[in-house]
Every structure is written in structure tokens, then in C-alpha cells.
Design an enzyme around this catalytic site. Structure first.
Site, short mmCIF file in Angstrom:
data_model
loop_
_atom_site.label_atom_id
_atom_site.label_comp_id
_atom_site.label_asym_id
_atom_site.label_seq_id
_atom_site.Cartn_x
_atom_site.Cartn_y
_atom_site.Cartn_z
N GLY A 117 37.21 47.85 50.80
CA GLY A 117 36.28 46.88 51.36
C GLY A 117 36.88 46.08 52.51
O GLY A 117 36.39 45.01 52.85
N SER A 120 38.35 49.92 56.57
CA SER A 120 39.32 50.87 57.14
C SER A 120 38.61 51.82 58.11
O SER A 120 39.20 52.25 59.09
CB SER A 120 40.03 51.65 56.04
OG SER A 120 39.08 52.30 55.21
N ASP A 165 31.66 44.50 60.71
CA ASP A 165 32.97 45.13 60.59
C ASP A 165 33.54 45.48 61.96
O ASP A 165 34.71 45.23 62.26
CB ASP A 165 32.88 46.42 59.76
CG ASP A 165 32.24 46.18 58.40
OD1 ASP A 165 32.17 45.01 58.00
OD2 ASP A 165 31.83 47.15 57.76
N TYR A 214 23.65 49.16 49.05
CA TYR A 214 23.62 48.51 50.36
C TYR A 214 22.30 48.78 51.07
O TYR A 214 21.63 47.86 51.54
CB TYR A 214 24.79 49.03 51.21
CG TYR A 214 24.92 48.34 52.55
CD1 TYR A 214 25.64 47.16 52.66
CD2 TYR A 214 24.32 48.86 53.69
CE1 TYR A 214 25.77 46.52 53.88
CE2 TYR A 214 24.43 48.23 54.91
CZ TYR A 214 25.16 47.06 55.00
OH TYR A 214 25.26 46.43 56.22
C1 GLA Z 1 29.42 46.21 54.97
C2 GLA Z 1 28.68 46.51 56.27
C3 GLA Z 1 28.58 45.25 57.15
C4 GLA Z 1 28.03 44.06 56.36
C5 GLA Z 1 28.78 43.90 55.03
C6 GLA Z 1 28.14 42.86 54.13
O1 GLA Z 1 30.77 45.92 55.23
O2 GLA Z 1 29.33 47.53 56.98
O3 GLA Z 1 27.78 45.53 58.28
O4 GLA Z 1 26.65 44.17 56.17
O5 GLA Z 1 28.81 45.13 54.30
O6 GLA Z 1 28.29 41.59 54.67
#
Ligand code: GLA
Length: 361
Positions: A117, A120, A165, A214
Site C-alpha cells: 500500500g 510501489s 499516488d 476499490y
Molecule cells: C489507491 C489509489 C489512489 C487513491 C487511494 C485511496 O492508492 O490508487 O488513487 O484513491 O487508493 O485514497
């Protein structure tokens, strides 16, 4: 495992790196046009490039000890395994912008744990795009680079992610936190709450359902915005406006609204104690309203939150497994991390400490 020198039989032509990200506040807000507050990991992914000895791209991941060839007539990028997809996706996007990418030898090495998480994959995309930018003298600024990396993730890895990210890996550093507005893509480096230190522990629970969960949460947020008649949940300011929403949309939207408010409050400059309280509130909201936590993550967060040196703690990243982050007293990070690890391990889990980074070589 081959070093870059062994792989290239000498030096590469260019070498670039990028960090992973630790999100401090602002979870699941990016695809709602909201606000985020990540920082960068000290661990980095490095990509080195040199011309290929033949007409194909040669990829070598030192982390995985794997050598792959990108063939001339490729199968669809999404059918490819792991790191190959990201590399292939980035190269294809550069070519789609009209720049020919010559056959390359590509060496990848990373100190970032895969699947914990800490992004990477975004670190790999950003490091590779930085190396390609230098090699091919591309006219691409850091924000444009982050957007390309996000496109690679969406189009070639099949994850319908936001921009968090990739912007964090491209624009953040580990001495600051990066305030991001996902609607305007404006960003600003801000001082971390001071004096304090960060601890990040991988729960040891693989994020197996992360992609499905997600995408479902994202769809629920989009439905909530549609029911409220706004382009994105960012456009709702008052909690009372959510009263008309049925469950689970009301709860999902409430998380987004309160999380955005926490980021805006934290970006104004807070003491470590105040910042920590917002992290605790963020975890409660992710657990109860957004429902992306797991019993193991709640356990780890509770151990961190009750440690006397800790100001606040929460899960970090998408949830459904992965890592937790804590803000603690300066000078206490090693003790907090080790003591929490031992207690959590005693509950039958297999965690690892990601921050402070292991100093053993
Ligand atoms: C993942 C996704 C991001 C974001 C986070 C939750 O890392 O890639 O775009 O939505 O989850 O904040």
C-alpha cells in the site's frame, strides 16, 4: 540478482528514481475531486536504461530476480504479469505522444515493498518516465509526468485510480507533506507536523480484494454525487445536504466530506497532537462510513493509537489490507514500531516495519 553494472556490463546511459507514498490524510478523496496530504517514503525505486543489444526491450527486475522481453508483436498489455504491464504501458504512452522509444535494456531495483500500500507501482511508473524523459529529452514537467503515470495505471494495469499516488511519487519528498487539490491539480509542499516522526507498519494482510472493493467504492461515490446533482462530492460542503441520500451512499459521502475537511484543517498548520486527532478521526471514518478497513487493520491501528508516544494513527492507502501509519513523538519511532510489532505479532499476524526504514544492508 544482477546489479545494474552486471546487467549492462558497465554503466547505464541514464538512471532515475522515485519514492513511494505514505498518505497522511485524504483517503478516497482524489477520485471525488477532493484534497489529499501525502508524504514520500525514504525508500525509492530506481530505473536504469541503456540501448538494447537487439530490437526488443529487455526488462530486468532486480527485486524479483526476473528477466523479461517485450516482444515486437505484443499480446495486450493487460494480459502481462506485474511489472511488465507498467513498463509496457509507460512506453506505449510516450509513443502515443509521438516520440519513438528505441529498443531498451531496463534495469529496475526497489527498496519499496510490493503490495503493502505504499504505491510501489506508481514509484516504478514515475521512475521509468523520469528516465525516459532524460534519455529522450521529453518536454514533460513533473505534473504532466504524474498524469501520464496515472494513465498507464488506468489503461494498462486496469486500476481505475485517482491521481494521489502518481502526484505524490512525482512531486512529494520525505521532508514535507504535499497538499493536493485533485480538481485543479494544484499542489504545495508543506512542513510536516513538528516535532514528530512517522511509523509505518505493514499489517501483513494482502490486499486481495482491493481492486474489486476499490472500484465498488468509487462507483458508490459517483452514484452519491449523481443523486445529489453535483459533478463530484467535493462540491458538497454541508453534511445536512446528505440527509436525502439512502445508505450506503450517505455514509460514503459523509466520509468524503469529513475527510476533505480534515485535510483542509491539517493543511492550515497544526500541532502534532491536533494532527494526530485528525488521523484517528480519519481511521474511524474509513472504518465506519467508508468500510474499507479490516479487523486486522483496526487491531493494528488500536495498538498504535494506545501507545503513549503516539499522537494518532490510521490505515493508509486504499484499505482492505496493507499498511497503517502513525504520527509519534520525535525520537520514539523505533520504540513505537518495535513494541507495536511485537504485540500485533502476538495476535498471530505477520507484520513488517516499513518506517523507520531497516538500516541493515
Ligand atoms: C489507491 C489509489 C489512489 C487513491 C487511494 C485511496 O492508492 O490508487 O488513487 O484513491 O487508493 O485514497
Amino acid at each position: 540478482m544482477l546489479s545494474a553494472e552486471q546487467f549492462f556490463h558497465g554503466s547505464p546511459q541514464v538512471s532515475e528514481s522515485a519514492p513511494g507514498r505514505i498518505n497522511l490524510l485524504g483517503e478516497h478523496t482524489d477520485y471525488n475531486d477532493g484534497y489529499m496530504l501525502p508524504t514520500a517514503t525514504p525508500q525509492r525505486t530506481t530505473v536504469a536504461l541503456a540501448p538494447s543489444p537487439d530490437r526488443r526491450h529487455h526488462l530486468y527486475s532486480a527485486t524479483l530476480g526476473r528477466h523479461r522481453l517485450l516482444p515486437n508483436r505484443p499480446k495486450p498489455a493487460r494480459a502481462r504479469p506485474d511489472f511488465e504491464r507498467y513498463v509496457d504501458g509507460c512506453i506505449k504512452l510516450i509513443e502515443a505522444r509521438g516520440t519513438h522509444v528505441p529498443p531498451l535494456s531496463i534495469h529496475i531495483s526497489s527498496a519499496l515493498p510490493i503490495g503493502a500500500g505504499l504505491s510501489s507501482s506508481a514509484a516504478l511508473e514515475v521512475a521509468l518516465l523520469r528516465a525516459l524523459r532524460r534519455l529522450l529529452r521529453l518536454d514533460l514537467d513533473d505534473l504532466g509526468l504524474a498524469r501520464l503515470a496515472q494513465q498507464a495505471e488506468i489503461t494498462y494495469a486496469g486500476v481505475h485510480c485517482g491521481i494521489l499516488d502518481q502526484m505524490a511519487c512525482s512531486l512529494a519528498d520525505c521532508a514535507h507533506m504535499l497538499w493536493i487539490d485533485a480538481r485543479t491539480l494544484a499542489s504545495r509542499l508543506l512542513p510536516l507536523p513538528s516535532p514528530s516522526a512517522l511509523v509505518v507498519i505493514d499489517s501483513g494482510v494482502a490486499r486481495a480484494l482491493a481492486a474489486t472493493g476499490y472500484n465498488r467504492r468509487r462507483a458508490e461515490c459517483e452514484t452519491a454525487a449523481r443523486l445529489l446533482g453535483v459533478p463530484a462530492l467535493r462540491d458538497i460542503r454541508e453534511l445536512a445536504a446528505l440527509d436525502t441520500l439512502p445508505p450506503p451512499y450517505r455514509q460514503r459521502a459523509r466520509h468524503v466530506l469529513t475527510e476533505n475537511a480534515r485535510v483542509l484543517q491539517a493543511a492550515g498548520g497544526l500541532s502534532p497532537e491536533q494532527f494526530g486527532s485528525l488521523m484517528n478521526a480519519s481511521h474511524a471514518s474509513l472504518r465506519d462510513d467508508f468500510e474499507v478497513s479490516l479487523a486486522a487493520l483496526d487491531e493494528l491501528v488500536a495498538l498504535l493509537q494506545t501507545h503513549p508516544q503516539v499522537y494518532g494513527a490510521r490505515l493508509t492507502g486504499a484499505g482492505f489490507g496493507g499498511a497503517c501509519v502513525a504520527l509519534c513523538r520525535q525520537g520514539s519511532a523505533h520504540d513505537v514500531a518495535l513494541q507495536t510489532l511485537q504485540k500485533y505479532q502476538a495476535h498471530g499476524h505477520r507484520p513488517s516495519i516499513l518506517l523507520p526504514p531497516c538500516t541493515k544492508s
